[in-house]
Design a protein around this motif. Structure first.
Motif, short mmCIF file in Angstrom:
data_model
loop_
_atom_site.label_atom_id
_atom_site.label_comp_id
_atom_site.label_asym_id
_atom_site.label_seq_id
_atom_site.Cartn_x
_atom_site.Cartn_y
_atom_site.Cartn_z
N HIS A 167 13.59 10.89 -22.97
CA HIS A 167 13.42 9.92 -24.04
C HIS A 167 14.17 8.61 -23.72
CE1 HIS A 167 12.13 9.35 -28.24
NE2 HIS A 167 13.17 8.55 -28.32
N ILE A 168 15.39 8.73 -23.27
CA ILE A 168 16.19 7.54 -22.93
C ILE A 168 15.56 6.79 -21.76
CG2 ILE A 168 18.41 6.80 -21.96
CD1 ILE A 168 19.68 9.03 -23.67
N ASN B 170 12.38 4.98 -22.86
CA ASN B 170 12.69 3.80 -23.67
C ASN B 170 13.20 2.65 -22.81
OD1 ASN B 170 12.00 4.53 -26.32
ND2 ASN B 170 13.83 5.80 -26.48
#
Length: 77
Positions: free
Chosen positions: A12-13, A16
């Motif tokens: 997810h990081i 992003n």
């Protein structure tokens, strides 16, 4: 079980940050002087940063939702 949460958080990081960089790079070619009075001023910079964050959030949310949905397809049968 907790390893899966850690891996999901790292993905997810990374997604992003990747879309933040891509969006920032793409918005650099945008002619901002057509829409703001002082395109080199601090207000224009803040606007560009906020646009980058908003667009990157939308694109990364779509990508992560698509990825999650495609991973859940294996539970269909």
């Amino acid at each position: 079980m907790l390893e899966g949460f850690g891996q999901q958080a790292v993905i997810h990081i990374l997604v992003n940050v990747m879309f933040l960089v891509i969006t920032w790079w793409a918005l650099q070619s945008f002619k901002l002087d057509l829409f703001v009075r002082d395109p080199r001023g601090p207000k224009a910079k803040v606007l560009l940063i906020l646009l980058t964050i908003a667009i990157a959030h939308l694109v990364s949310s779509f990508f992560l939702d698509y990825l999650n949905s495609s991973l859940m397809l294996r539970y269909l049968w």
